[in-house]
Scaffold this active site. Structure first.
Site, PDB file in Angstrom:
ATOM      1  CB  CYS A  35      -0.995  12.696  24.657  1.00  0.00           C
ATOM      2  SG  CYS A  35       0.324  13.193  24.664  1.00  0.00           S
ATOM      3  N   GLY A  77       0.649  -1.482  -0.066  1.00  0.00           N
ATOM      4  CA  GLY A  77      -0.152   0.343  -0.156  1.00  0.00           C
ATOM      5  C   GLY A  77       1.165   1.411   0.207  1.00  0.00           C
ATOM      6  CB  THR A  78       3.490   1.996   1.720  1.00  0.00           C
ATOM      7  OG1 THR A  78       3.136   2.113   2.755  1.00  0.00           O
ATOM      8  CG2 THR A  78       4.541   3.966   2.471  1.00  0.00           C
ATOM      9  CB  ALA A 100      -1.783  -8.887  -0.814  1.00  0.00           C
ATOM     10  CG  HIS A 101      -0.142  -6.864   5.250  1.00  0.00           C
ATOM     11  ND1 HIS A 101       0.207  -6.414   6.350  1.00  0.00           N
ATOM     12  CD2 HIS A 101      -0.060  -6.039   4.114  1.00  0.00           C
ATOM     13  CE1 HIS A 101       0.234  -5.088   6.206  1.00  0.00           C
ATOM     14  NE2 HIS A 101       0.428  -5.002   4.732  1.00  0.00           N
ATOM     15  CB  THR A 140      12.601  -9.045 -10.924  1.00  0.00           C
ATOM     16  OG1 THR A 140      13.827  -9.392 -11.263  1.00  0.00           O
ATOM     17  CG2 THR A 140      12.302 -10.474 -11.088  1.00  0.00           C
ATOM     18  CD  GLN A 153      -6.276  -0.847   7.525  1.00  0.00           C
ATOM     19  OE1 GLN A 153      -7.756  -2.387   7.492  1.00  0.00           O
ATOM     20  NE2 GLN A 153      -5.545  -0.957   7.287  1.00  0.00           N
TER      21      GLN A 153
END
Ligand SMILES: Cc1ncc(COP(=O)(O)O)c(C=O)c1O
Length: 379
Positions: free
Chosen positions: A328, A70-71, A199-200, A236, A178
């Site tokens: 906080c 995702g990142t 995928a995770h 690859t 998500q």
């Protein structure tokens, strides 16, 4: 007993997914770019994984680009779109994932584009009339708003927002990390320009994901190298990761309705149990609203007290894995930027519980009773 309630961080791999991946870890090891039979076999498997994902999302295979997760997908779309379309104004929110906020902050810091934050309501939902005002003020901008918030679970109506963005010629990116695998996406009716998946988050392997880029919104590549991924992402391919990703998504779609019903029931049960056992319990954002929040996430707000301070640590000691973040932002515990943006003055403690198809009512009951034991607060 060990209870895993941190499925928004990552989910356990489905054994069915592992079985699909195994041959590509051992026997089918060829490089998909090789033209000999070893390579061709693996190339065919990657292309069939892409086709499967495209079928599930109702888009074309060319619109799916595999990434390391995702990142990378968020970075690639945001940086690529600003570069390709010479974007000068970006509209986003303060409660996006850091994969988005940090990328946008860098773009703003370098003077590539000006960043505008949309207003949120008291529950953390995007103020859609403010979004419209910003879109009118900055035509041709890029909008980045997540479909499902990873901390508080708030859901955005991406169909509505994608239509609104299209009407104002804006490039709409949505971090859907998500949401993919938990909700269906029909890319022929959604007017999203770019979206992302890992995928995770739906029982697939870590270190692999994809970006969807609408075919009329092609962007410049982010990782330069070989011609892999139609020249969009050199390197690859993570072959067994891609095979696992497609299998995990296939299973997620196959069982989606049943799992959504089951997990929603677990979440509703936890809300009721918490309200029954812990005095002064509240829920952050709109996470207790079953209609407008991700069914996998519940963010619990607990009265502040000295005993609460080491809440996550103590939960962990008693076998409950959850995640946290208080509003906080000072001291060693950095706190959550999401809760900090929504509740800047709050001293309350927060615990995020997140669920999967593998959790049970017994686990929820245990987590609630352990939490109640740790929260003997006077209110
Ligand atoms: C909303 C959201 N976006 C992006 C990411 C990053 O995804 P990945 O871990 O696949 O890089 C996450 C993961 O926590 C997330 O929840």
């Amino acid at each position: 007993m060990s209870v895993y309630l941190d499925n928004a961080a990552t989910t356990p791999l489905d054994p069915e997914v592992f079985e699909a991946m195994k041959p590509f870890m051992i026997s089918d090891f060829g490089n998909p770019s090789s033209t000999h039979s070893h390579g061709r076999k693996v190339r065919a498997a990657i292309e069939s994984a892409r086709k499967k994902i495209a079928e599930l999302l109702n888009c074309t295979p060319g619109e799916i680009i595999f990434t390391s997760g995702g990142t990378e997908a968020d970075n690639a779309i945001l940086l690529g779109a600003v570069d390709t379309f010479n974007v000068k104004h970006i509209i986003s929110s303060p409660i996006e994932h850091h994969a988005v906020t940090h990328t946008l902050e860098i773009l703003a810091k370098k003077g590539r584009a000006e960043l505008h934050m949309v207003a949120l309501d008291e529950r953390g939902h995007v103020d859609l009339s403010d979004l419209e005002i910003l879109l009118k003020k900055y035509p041709g901008s890029m909008v980045s708003l997540m479909q499902a918030n990873n901390e508080i679970g708030n859901l955005l109506d991406i169909k509505y927002v994608s239509d609104l963005c299209e009407a104002h010629q804006a490039f709409f990116h949505s971090d859907t990390v998500q949401a993919v695998g938990h909700y269906r996406h029909d890319m022929r009716s959604l007017r999203v320009c770019g979206m992302t998946a890992g995928a995770h988050k739906f029982h697939g392997p870590k270190g692999v994901g994809f970006m969807y880029i609408r075919k009329d919104k092609k962007i410049h590549s982010f990782i330069h190298g070989g011609p892999q991924e139609r020249n969009m992402r050199g390197g690859t391919e993570n072959v067994y990761g891609i095979i696992g990703l497609a299998k995990a998504l296939e299973i997620a779609y196959r069982d989606m309705d049943e799992h959504a019903r089951y997990i929603t029931k677990l979440k509703a049960h936890m809300i009721a149990k918490l309200e029954e056992t812990i005095q002064g319990v509240k829920f952050n954002g709109d996470s207790a609203n079953l209609e407008r929040s991700l069914y996998t996430v519940l963010n619990v707000s607990l009265p502040a007290s000295d005993e609460n301070d080491l809440l996550l640590f103590n939960l962990d000691l008693q076998g409950i894995s959850a995640s946290g973040g208080s509003a906080c932002a000072s001291g060693a515990a950095k706190g959550s930027h999401v809760l900090g943006a929504l509740y800047p003055e709050s001293k309350r403690n927060a615990v995020r519980f997140s669920f999967s198809k593998y959790n049970t009512v017994e686990e929820i009951n245990l987590a609630v009773s352990v939490l109640a034991g740790l929260c003997k607060v006077k209110v």
